[in-house]
Design a protein around this motif. Structure first.
Motif, PDB file in Angstrom:
ATOM      1  N   LYS A  58       0.839  -1.213   0.000  1.00 25.99           N
ATOM      2  CA  LYS A  58       0.000   0.000   0.000  1.00 25.99           C
ATOM      3  C   LYS A  58       0.868   1.254   0.000  1.00 25.99           C
ATOM      4  O   LYS A  58       0.575   2.229  -0.677  1.00 25.99           O
ATOM      5  CB  LYS A  58      -0.928  -0.002   1.227  1.00 25.99           C
ATOM      6  N   LYS A  59       1.943   1.193   0.756  1.00 25.81           N
ATOM      7  CA  LYS A  59       2.831   2.359   0.836  1.00 25.81           C
ATOM      8  C   LYS A  59       3.536   2.594  -0.511  1.00 25.81           C
ATOM      9  O   LYS A  59       3.673   3.735  -0.945  1.00 25.81           O
ATOM     10  CB  LYS A  59       3.853   2.129   1.966  1.00 25.81           C
ATOM     11  N   LEU A  60       3.937   1.527  -1.167  1.00 31.99           N
ATOM     12  CA  LEU A  60       4.593   1.691  -2.472  1.00 31.99           C
ATOM     13  C   LEU A  60       3.662   2.382  -3.456  1.00 31.99           C
ATOM     14  O   LEU A  60       4.070   3.271  -4.204  1.00 31.99           O
ATOM     15  CB  LEU A  60       5.038   0.326  -3.032  1.00 31.99           C
ATOM     16  N   GLU A  61       2.395   1.974  -3.433  1.00 31.50           N
ATOM     17  CA  GLU A  61       1.428   2.602  -4.343  1.00 31.50           C
ATOM     18  C   GLU A  61       1.291   4.089  -4.014  1.00 31.50           C
ATOM     19  O   GLU A  61       1.333   4.947  -4.899  1.00 31.50           O
ATOM     20  CB  GLU A  61       0.069   1.894  -4.266  1.00 31.50           C
ATOM     21  N   ALA A  62       1.179   4.394  -2.727  1.00 33.21           N
ATOM     22  CA  ALA A  62       1.019   5.794  -2.305  1.00 33.21           C
ATOM     23  C   ALA A  62       2.261   6.627  -2.632  1.00 33.21           C
ATOM     24  O   ALA A  62       2.164   7.837  -2.834  1.00 33.21           O
ATOM     25  CB  ALA A  62       0.737   5.846  -0.808  1.00 33.21           C
ATOM     26  N   CYS A  63       3.398   5.982  -2.705  1.00 35.50           N
ATOM     27  CA  CYS A  63       4.663   6.701  -2.945  1.00 35.50           C
ATOM     28  C   CYS A  63       4.998   6.836  -4.428  1.00 35.50           C
ATOM     29  O   CYS A  63       6.080   7.308  -4.779  1.00 35.50           O
ATOM     30  CB  CYS A  63       5.810   6.011  -2.221  1.00 35.50           C
ATOM     31  N   GLY A  64       4.108   6.367  -5.320  1.00 38.28           N
ATOM     32  CA  GLY A  64       4.317   6.606  -6.744  1.00 38.28           C
ATOM     33  C   GLY A  64       4.871   5.457  -7.551  1.00 38.28           C
ATOM     34  O   GLY A  64       5.252   5.648  -8.712  1.00 38.28           O
ATOM     35  N   ALA A  65       4.909   4.252  -6.969  1.00 35.52           N
ATOM     36  CA  ALA A  65       5.354   3.095  -7.762  1.00 35.52           C
ATOM     37  C   ALA A  65       4.361   2.843  -8.892  1.00 35.52           C
ATOM     38  O   ALA A  65       3.170   3.166  -8.779  1.00 35.52           O
ATOM     39  CB  ALA A  65       5.455   1.858  -6.865  1.00 35.52           C
ATOM     40  N   ASP A  66       4.860   2.281 -10.003  1.00 33.25           N
ATOM     41  CA  ASP A  66       3.999   2.018 -11.159  1.00 33.25           C
ATOM     42  C   ASP A  66       3.651   0.550 -11.321  1.00 33.25           C
ATOM     43  O   ASP A  66       2.633   0.205 -11.934  1.00 33.25           O
ATOM     44  CB  ASP A  66       4.694   2.512 -12.432  1.00 33.25           C
ATOM     45  N   LEU A  67       4.522  -0.313 -10.846  1.00 40.26           N
ATOM     46  CA  LEU A  67       4.274  -1.759 -10.867  1.00 40.26           C
ATOM     47  C   LEU A  67       4.887  -2.307  -9.584  1.00 40.26           C
ATOM     48  O   LEU A  67       5.765  -1.677  -8.997  1.00 40.26           O
ATOM     49  CB  LEU A  67       5.013  -2.472 -12.014  1.00 40.26           C
ATOM     50  N   ILE A  68       4.449  -3.514  -9.207  1.00 45.96           N
ATOM     51  CA  ILE A  68       5.102  -4.208  -8.097  1.00 45.96           C
ATOM     52  C   ILE A  68       5.846  -5.397  -8.708  1.00 45.96           C
ATOM     53  O   ILE A  68       5.236  -6.276  -9.327  1.00 45.96           O
ATOM     54  CB  ILE A  68       4.069  -4.720  -7.052  1.00 45.96           C
ATOM     55  N   VAL A 108      19.715   5.960  -8.301  1.00 46.26           N
ATOM     56  CA  VAL A 108      19.381   7.330  -8.702  1.00 46.26           C
ATOM     57  C   VAL A 108      20.486   7.866  -9.633  1.00 46.26           C
ATOM     58  O   VAL A 108      20.217   8.631 -10.546  1.00 46.26           O
ATOM     59  CB  VAL A 108      19.204   8.217  -7.442  1.00 46.26           C
ATOM     60  N   GLN A 109      21.716   7.410  -9.412  1.00 44.34           N
ATOM     61  CA  GLN A 109      22.842   7.903 -10.212  1.00 44.34           C
ATOM     62  C   GLN A 109      22.825   7.370 -11.651  1.00 44.34           C
ATOM     63  O   GLN A 109      23.169   8.101 -12.574  1.00 44.34           O
ATOM     64  CB  GLN A 109      24.188   7.493  -9.557  1.00 44.34           C
ATOM     65  N   VAL A 141      12.680   8.998  -3.684  1.00 43.14           N
ATOM     66  CA  VAL A 141      13.588   8.165  -4.483  1.00 43.14           C
ATOM     67  C   VAL A 141      12.877   7.687  -5.765  1.00 43.14           C
ATOM     68  O   VAL A 141      13.481   7.668  -6.851  1.00 43.14           O
ATOM     69  CB  VAL A 141      14.200   7.011  -3.639  1.00 43.14           C
ATOM     70  N   ILE A 142      11.608   7.386  -5.675  1.00 36.32           N
ATOM     71  CA  ILE A 142      10.869   6.954  -6.877  1.00 36.32           C
ATOM     72  C   ILE A 142      10.793   8.108  -7.867  1.00 36.32           C
ATOM     73  O   ILE A 142      10.999   7.923  -9.063  1.00 36.32           O
ATOM     74  CB  ILE A 142       9.475   6.387  -6.489  1.00 36.32           C
ATOM     75  N   SER A 143      10.542   9.299  -7.376  1.00 39.37           N
ATOM     76  CA  SER A 143      10.459  10.432  -8.303  1.00 39.37           C
ATOM     77  C   SER A 143      11.826  10.746  -8.903  1.00 39.37           C
ATOM     78  O   SER A 143      11.935  11.070 -10.084  1.00 39.37           O
ATOM     79  CB  SER A 143       9.782  11.645  -7.650  1.00 39.37           C
TER      80      SER A 143
END
Ligand code: DX5
Ligand code: ZN
Length: 221
Positions: free
Chosen positions: A22-32, A186-187, A215-217
């Motif tokens: 649920k947190k991954l979805e809220a944080c902007g992930a696109d797939l699991i 990120v690099q 980090v996702i963004s």
């Protein structure tokens, strides 16, 4: 192309998986990204269809089942019925069985109405899966040897990404999803995107960070 981020739950805390999804979805992930390992194709054992089934009701995000297993054809039914949205299978595991096994497996996945993809290890030329590109919804280029999270990105894979994007475009599939798995940070994310990948798996980069949204963004930008 828009970049999609697929956090790999391999690096998650399995004791709180539901909250994590649920947190991954809220944080902007696109797939699991779900790393399925059988202790034979790769050393570790992770989880099977039961994990997919249990997290399925918790998110609207597509579940990306990366099968690092021998004899993948025998397992497709279980992952499709558990609710995977995309199932990817390894060229090497298929080639061991026969020259037609990869194509048969991809067609079997599609017969369940599930998206399919072929995976190549860092030492396998991407040309080996060119014949199945027209069948694939996604191709997955491993940028580490499969089995463990937290490894370093193998730079030679950059050229393979370019070749894959060029070939996909040349056969009239310019928007084919090209996924990179292993050592994405990120690099190096910008170079990976510029080479032509549009789906980035990120395990340790996401789970070692305190701020998943940030980090996702950053991986997308
Ligand atoms: C490796 C797995 C990856 C792994 C990536 O066999 O397929 O999905 O979780 O982890 P990181 O992003 O830490 O390299
Ligand atoms: Zn993976």
């Amino acid at each position: 192309m828009i970049t999609k981020i697929a956090p790999s739950i391999l690096s998650a805390d399995f004791s709180v998986m539901g909250e994590t999804i649920k947190k991954l979805e809220a944080c902007g992930a696109d797939l699991i990204h779900c790393d399925v390992m059988d202790g034979s194709f790769v050393e570790p054992i992770t989880f099977g269809g039961q994990m997919i089934k249990n997290i399925r009701p918790l998110t609207k995000l597509p579940l990306d089942a990366h099968l690092m297993i021998e004899h993948p054809k025998t397992q497709i039914k279980f992952f499709a019925e558990a609710g995977a949205d995309i199932i990817t299978v390894h060229y090497k595991a298929c080639k061991k069985i026969s020259d037609t096994y990869l194509e048969e497996t991809l067609r079997l996945i599609k017969s369940y109405g599930v998206k399919c993809g072929a995976v190549v290890n860092p030492d396998v030329p991407v040309e080996n899966i060119f014949p199945v590109f027209p069948l694939c919804d996604m191709v997955l280029l491993m940028s580490v040897y499969p089995g463990y999270g937290g490894q370093k990105f193998i730079p030679e894979v950059m050229e393979k990404i370019k070749k894959a994007r060029q070939y996909a475009t040349s056969i009239g599939c310019p928007d084919l999803d090209i996924e990179i798995d292993g050592g994405v940070t990120v690099q190096n994310a910008k170079d990976i995107r510029d080479a032509g990948a549009n789906v980035l798996v990120a395990g340790s980069t996401v789970f070692n960070s305190q701020d998943w949204t940030d980090v996702i963004s950053k991986l997308k930008k």
